[in-house]
Design a protein around this motif. Structure first.
Motif: not given
Length: 173
Positions: A4-13, A21-22, A26-35
């Motif tokens: 799981m890729i967890i990220y905090d992003s204020k303006h989108g960067s 990165i995701g 070369q494998f499956d990941v789940q993207l998750s916004d900390i919000q």
């Protein structure tokens, strides 16, 4: 290994960097916004956490997330990635030490700085003022349009390569 890729992003960067990165893994990941609500279930044994630093600190929600999930994160493979603007290697090293809790930093397989994408149109007046001062001090022109010039692509490549190699070793054992 589920990641799981967890990220905090204020303006989108940071969101954009997390997606970059995701896409390269070369494998499956789940993207998750900390919000959004995040469940760190046993299904995920690897967490990649990305967050920007503002004035040398994580935003409140990122720091709170790490604090409230520290015990769970210590049981998983952990990668910590800081995003933002920083021009000095020494200050990057200091910032990585300062922003992530010591226990998580020591547990992490990798701690890295990825740089930033700048979206001038998304910045408020005070953010532009601060960035203009930083750019002036560095004798750089403040960008008028979106730019990824301050993204550390070699750091991103190293992160992706290390993760892909690790995943290859996991499957081959």
């Amino acid at each position: 290994m589920k990641t799981m890729i967890i990220y905090d992003s204020k303006h989108g960067s940071t969101s954009h960097i997390a997606k970059m990165i995701g896409c390269e893994l070369q494998f499956d990941v789940q993207l998750s916004d900390i919000q959004e609500p995040i469940s760190l279930s046993d299904d995920f044994n690897q967490i990649i956490f990305l967050a920007p630093a503002y004035a040398g600190q994580l935003r409140k929600q990122a720091a709170a997330f790490l604090a409230s999930h520290q015990e769970t994160l210590l049981q998983k493979t952990l990668i910590l990635v800081n995003t933002g603007l920083q021009f000095s290697e020494e200050k990057i090293a200091q910032q990585l030490q300062a922003i992530f809790p010591a226990a998580l930093r020591e547990h992490a397989e990798l701690t890295a700085f990825a740089g930033s994408i700048i979206y001038p149109d998304k910045l408020n007046f005070f953010e532009k003022l601060i960035l203009k001062k930083i750019f002036h001090d560095q004798r750089l022109e403040f960008p008028r349009h979106e730019t990824d010039h301050y993204l550390d692509k070699s750091a991103l490549d190293s992160i992706v390569q290390a993760l892909n190699e690790q995943e290859g070793r996991t499957y081959s054992t």
